[in-house]
Design an enzyme around this catalytic site. Structure first.
Site, mmCIF file in Angstrom:
data_model
loop_
_atom_site.group_PDB
_atom_site.id
_atom_site.type_symbol
_atom_site.label_atom_id
_atom_site.label_comp_id
_atom_site.label_asym_id
_atom_site.label_seq_id
_atom_site.Cartn_x
_atom_site.Cartn_y
_atom_site.Cartn_z
ATOM 1 N N SER A 153 34.574 36.471 46.968
ATOM 2 C CA SER A 153 35.155 36.256 45.638
ATOM 3 C C SER A 153 35.271 34.776 45.313
ATOM 4 O O SER A 153 35.557 33.957 46.187
ATOM 5 C CB SER A 153 36.559 36.871 45.577
ATOM 6 N N TYR A 166 44.544 36.614 49.133
ATOM 7 C CA TYR A 166 43.235 37.194 48.793
ATOM 8 C C TYR A 166 42.132 36.136 48.904
ATOM 9 O O TYR A 166 41.056 36.393 49.452
ATOM 10 C CB TYR A 166 43.336 37.754 47.375
ATOM 11 N N LYS A 170 39.046 36.429 51.401
ATOM 12 C CA LYS A 170 37.669 36.531 50.913
ATOM 13 C C LYS A 170 36.786 35.415 51.473
ATOM 14 O O LYS A 170 35.579 35.601 51.639
ATOM 15 C CB LYS A 170 37.652 36.506 49.385
HETATM 16 N N1 LIG Z 1 35.725 43.042 39.874
HETATM 17 C C1 LIG Z 1 35.641 41.731 40.041
HETATM 18 O O1 LIG Z 1 35.522 40.966 39.064
HETATM 19 C C2 LIG Z 1 35.653 41.141 41.427
HETATM 20 C C3 LIG Z 1 35.624 39.748 41.553
HETATM 21 C C4 LIG Z 1 35.579 39.190 42.832
HETATM 22 C C5 LIG Z 1 35.565 40.024 43.931
HETATM 23 N N2 LIG Z 1 35.644 41.367 43.767
HETATM 24 C C6 LIG Z 1 35.609 42.192 44.973
HETATM 25 O O2 LIG Z 1 34.698 43.249 44.790
HETATM 26 C C7 LIG Z 1 35.140 44.406 45.494
HETATM 27 C C8 LIG Z 1 35.223 45.600 44.542
HETATM 28 O O3 LIG Z 1 36.171 45.303 43.535
HETATM 29 P P1 LIG Z 1 36.400 46.199 42.241
HETATM 30 O O4 LIG Z 1 36.660 45.245 41.141
HETATM 31 O O5 LIG Z 1 35.318 47.207 42.089
HETATM 32 O O6 LIG Z 1 37.818 46.880 42.588
HETATM 33 P P2 LIG Z 1 38.253 48.390 42.885
HETATM 34 O O7 LIG Z 1 39.730 48.369 43.098
HETATM 35 O O8 LIG Z 1 37.731 49.288 41.812
HETATM 36 O O9 LIG Z 1 37.525 48.729 44.240
HETATM 37 C C9 LIG Z 1 38.087 48.531 45.488
HETATM 38 C C10 LIG Z 1 38.169 49.878 46.176
HETATM 39 O O10 LIG Z 1 38.526 49.668 47.547
HETATM 40 C C11 LIG Z 1 39.299 50.785 47.939
HETATM 41 N N3 LIG Z 1 40.092 50.469 49.126
HETATM 42 C C12 LIG Z 1 41.209 49.708 49.205
HETATM 43 N N4 LIG Z 1 41.644 49.656 50.476
HETATM 44 C C13 LIG Z 1 40.771 50.394 51.222
HETATM 45 C C14 LIG Z 1 40.679 50.706 52.601
HETATM 46 N N5 LIG Z 1 41.590 50.251 53.448
HETATM 47 N N6 LIG Z 1 39.655 51.475 53.014
HETATM 48 C C15 LIG Z 1 38.724 51.951 52.157
HETATM 49 N N7 LIG Z 1 38.779 51.697 50.816
HETATM 50 C C16 LIG Z 1 39.784 50.917 50.362
HETATM 51 C C17 LIG Z 1 40.184 51.104 46.746
HETATM 52 O O11 LIG Z 1 40.648 52.438 46.780
HETATM 53 C C18 LIG Z 1 39.237 50.816 45.578
HETATM 54 O O12 LIG Z 1 38.612 51.981 45.099
HETATM 55 C C19 LIG Z 1 36.468 44.037 46.141
HETATM 56 O O13 LIG Z 1 36.251 43.609 47.469
HETATM 57 C C20 LIG Z 1 36.929 42.864 45.295
HETATM 58 O O14 LIG Z 1 37.804 42.023 46.015
HETATM 59 C C21 LIG Z 1 35.680 41.953 42.546
#
Ligand SMILES: NC(=O)c1ccc[n+]([C@@H]2O[C@H](COP(=O)([O-])OP(=O)(O)OC[C@H]3O[C@@H](n4cnc5c(N)ncnc54)[C@H](O)[C@@H]3O)[C@@H](O)[C@H]2O)c1
Length: 323
Positions: A153, A166, A170
């Site tokens: 991230s 976080y 990351k």
């Molecule tokens: N969306 C963004 O703009 C963004 C930006 C930077 C990084 N990220 C990273 O991308 C990834 C996906 O993010 P997203 O935006 O789709 O969020 P999201 O919350 O929709 O997806 C994360 C998923 O991880 C699952 N989860 C949490 N703890 C868990 C565990 N212990 N075991 C298994 N599953 C677990 C949650 O239930 C959730 O469905 C994450 O790692 C997030 O940090 C997202």
């Protein structure tokens, strides 16, 4: 360009019950991969559990003619990581791709984090990436082929307020990638993805602090120019490329933001070299800080040895006769 497909390949995507992970699974399945859709469900802190999230994604893939199974184990324990990869081996017999995507957040101002806020986030992102990738890597080494994508991230590598836990978690993906890439046999590649997209469930929990109004306004002012590119499908294109055999580079970091795709790298300035056995005084060092900071000339070391090479070059320039 030949079509990039995943026929006869098996992909595991963690945290894939919604948001980015679901988009990754659907694109991989559409291109022929058999997919393990992992999600613990439950809250965005990673507590509790519900099969619904992973099941819905699996149903959607199957209705479109794809192949997928659900898995509900947590990434945050060694047993959970093993079970997730075992689900792929039991159902499909191999693991070609692992996308470590599961994530949680607990947002606070830096001075207000509790030990629990830190542990909960490190457990999912840092230990989770480790515990899922390790059994997948062992299988990939046996197969002589594998693609590992670690989802990181901008909150870590560039920084955003209220996310010290976080951001730190990351950024650990970078170290994990660097070390795995140097140990991995040919055929096994590992890269980091820095996504940005709307629609994820991550937003913190009730009671979490929000960034201050000025920060939110500055972010909103920027993002209105590229909202079209914030669909998860933009990130899925890069995730699938990194997961494919078409990507033969390893140890690289790619950002996807609002339709813009970039490589991120860590540079080392040419710096200042102090010859001889006497360390510089603090004042002498301070007198050279502009030279140390100067970004006009830099290299991008790919290993600790390559950083050593830069010191060798500086030493040889100063004392070329040293054996
Ligand atoms: N969306 C963004 O703009 C963004 C930006 C930077 C990084 N990220 C990273 O991308 C990834 C996906 O993010 P997203 O935006 O789709 O969020 P999201 O919350 O929709 O997806 C994360 C998923 O991880 C699952 N989860 C949490 N703890 C868990 C565990 N212990 N075991 C298994 N599953 C677990 C949650 O239930 C959730 O469905 C994450 O790692 C997030 O940090 C997202």
């Amino acid at each position: 360009m030949d079509e990039i497909d995943f026929r006869n390949q098996v992909a595991v995507v963690t945290g894939a019950g919604g948001g980015l992970g679901a988009a990754f699974c659907k694109e991989l399945a559409r291109r022929g991969a058999a997919v393990v859709v992992n999600d613990l469900g439950g809250s965005t802190t990673g507590e509790g559990g519900s099969a619904d999230y992973a099941d819905r994604v699996v149903d959607e893939i199957r209705r479109s003619g794809g192949t997928a199974v659900a898995n509900y184990d947590t990434v945050a324990t060694e047993a959970g990581g093993e079970a997730i990869i075992r689900a792929a081996l039991d159902a499909f017999g191999r693991v070609d791709v692992v996308i470590s995507n599961a994530g949680n957040q607990r947002n606070r101002r830096f001075g207000e984090f509790t030990a629990d806020d830190i542990d909960a986030v490190l457990a999912v992102h840092v230990k989770g990436a480790f515990f899922v990738t390790q059994p997948a890597y062992r299988q990939m080494v046996k197969q002589g082929y594998g693609r590992i994508v670690l989802v990181s991230s901008q909150s870590g590598i560039f920084g955003n307020p209220i996310r010290a836990n976080y951001g730190a978690a990351k950024t650990a993906m970078i170290g994990l990638m660097n070390v795995i890439a140097q140990e991995a046999p040919p055929g096994v590649a590992v890269n980091c993805l820095f996504p940005n997209a709307r629609g994820g469930r991550l937003g913190g929990e009730p009671g979490d602090v929000r960034p201050d109004a000025d920060f939110l306004a500055a972010a909103a002012e920027r993002s209105r120019h590229y909202l079209d590119g914030m669909d998860p499908s933009f990130v899925a294109a890069m995730a699938c490329y990194l997961a494919s055999g078409a990507c033969d580079s390893s140890q690289n970091m790619y950002s996807v933001l609002g339709g813009k795709y970039s490589r991120i790298f860590v540079g080392l300035t040419e710096g200042w070299f102090k010859p001889g056995a006497a360390a510089p005084s603090v004042e002498e060092l301070a007198a050279h800080i502009a030279e140390i900071d100067d970004q006009a000339r830099y290299v991008v070391p790919r290993s600790g040895l390559e950083e050593m090479d830069t010191a060798v070059a500086a030493a040889l320039r100063t004392a070329p006769t040293r054996p």
